[in-house]
Enzyme design. Structure first.
Site: not given
Length: 230
Positions: A24, A137, A182
């Site tokens: 996003k 990541r 999350r």
């Protein structure tokens, strides 16, 4: 007159939605750069408001100091106050608002008052893929280059390609346990909002598993199609 009408039709509120790791932020940046629309974050708005001495700021401060949640009616007033500025005349991108169906309804009323068209765009990515994107990541502490254990691994085990010998690091909140929390929180809190926009016919889903440029191309087509249909 034709040019003026086209500018009016292109005046748009873009509600950009996506789970953590969906991309996003990248799309918000591209929209901001290419459409020259400001990205409006509720967090940034409240931080900026805290530095002012207006009646609205005093009202917000009093609620925060009392430890109470800011009611929806006041949140929409803060949004309206910020989006009344000249940089939002041709539209804006909303980040972090609305968060509930009630806030979405208030935003619809604001859009009508501002004579803006509203589009809700969801960058859609399956939760299991998002978990791999985030937990995999890694980044170089020297140059900031981003890698991913699953999708873009370094050539040498956990070492930056550009800085051999430099160990890649993982953000503290990118662990599997924290990421699941999350994503579950996002899914739970966003579901009613998606239902709301689905019900109003304003929700557009974009496949977020592709490259940023391909995703942006789809978003651009959605926005241009709505201009033609208006």
């Amino acid at each position: 007159m034709a040019i003026a009408n086209r500018q009016f039709l292109m005046s748009k509120i873009i509600v950009l939605m996506g789970a953590p790791g969906a991309g996003k932020g990248t799309q918000a940046r591209l929209l901001q750069e290419r459409l020259h629309l400001p990205q409006i974050s509720t967090g940034d708005m409240f931080r900026a408001l805290a530095e002012t001495q207006t009646p609205l700021a005093e009202e917000v401060r009093a609620i925060q100091q009392a430890g109470r949640l800011i009611p929806d009616e006041l949140v929409i007033r803060v949004v309206e106050d910020r989006t009344a500025r000249d940089d939002c005349r041709d539209g804006y991108i909303l980040d972090g608002f609305p968060r509930t169906a009630a806030q979405a309804g208030m935003l619809e009323e604001l859009a009508t008052r501002q004579q803006q068209r509203l589009s809700a765009i969801l960058i859609d990515v399956a939760l299991d893929l998002l978990e791999k994107r985030i937990t995999g990541r890694r980044s170089c502490p020297v140059c900031g280059e981003i890698y991913n254990l699953y999708f873009r691994p370094a050539r040498l085990d956990n070492q930056c390609d550009r800085h051999p010998g430099t160990q890649l690091i993982q953000r503290a909140d990118d662990t599997a346990e924290k990421v699941r929390v999350r994503l579950e929180t996002y899914n739970r809190e966003t579901a009613p909002l998606l239902d709301y926009y689905q019900g109003t016919g304003r929700l557009h889903r974009v496949d977020g598993t592709r490259s940023p440029e391909e995703i942006y191309s789809d978003i651009d087509k959605i926005l241009n199609r709505e201009v033609v249909q208006a």
